[in-house]
Design an enzyme around this catalytic site. Sequence first.
Site, short mmCIF file in Angstrom:
data_model
loop_
_atom_site.label_atom_id
_atom_site.label_comp_id
_atom_site.label_asym_id
_atom_site.label_seq_id
_atom_site.Cartn_x
_atom_site.Cartn_y
_atom_site.Cartn_z
CB CYS A 175 -0.85 -0.13 1.21
SG CYS A 175 -1.76 1.44 1.71
CB CYS A 232 0.38 1.82 4.23
SG CYS A 232 -1.47 1.16 3.95
#
Length: 108
Positions: free
Chosen positions: A31, A34
């Site tokens: 991600c 993230c």
Amino acid sequence: MAILHITKETFEKEVLQADVPVLIDYWADWCGPCRMLAPVIEELEQEFRGTIHVCKIDIDQQPELALTHKVMSIPTVSIYVHGQEVKRLIGLRDKQELEAAVREALQA
């Protein structure tokens, strides 16, 4: 205290039974947002060390936790106080917004 990596086996003890507020970063290695949030989470851990616990849950390693806590997109940051979720921030957020959420939890 360093950032804790939570598993389904440690969730109850480290989050629900914690004697201080707990910030949880739900994330995954693949991600992009993230990975962008990770340094901010580290800064928060240093800034609030001793007053909150900062934890990470890798949703690929702990899919049951993500499902149980209804994490539908990442990054998701949850803040728990006395074993109850009091705040949830979904998506990439800036440091100021996360700091404000932590300070709010410390007042609870």
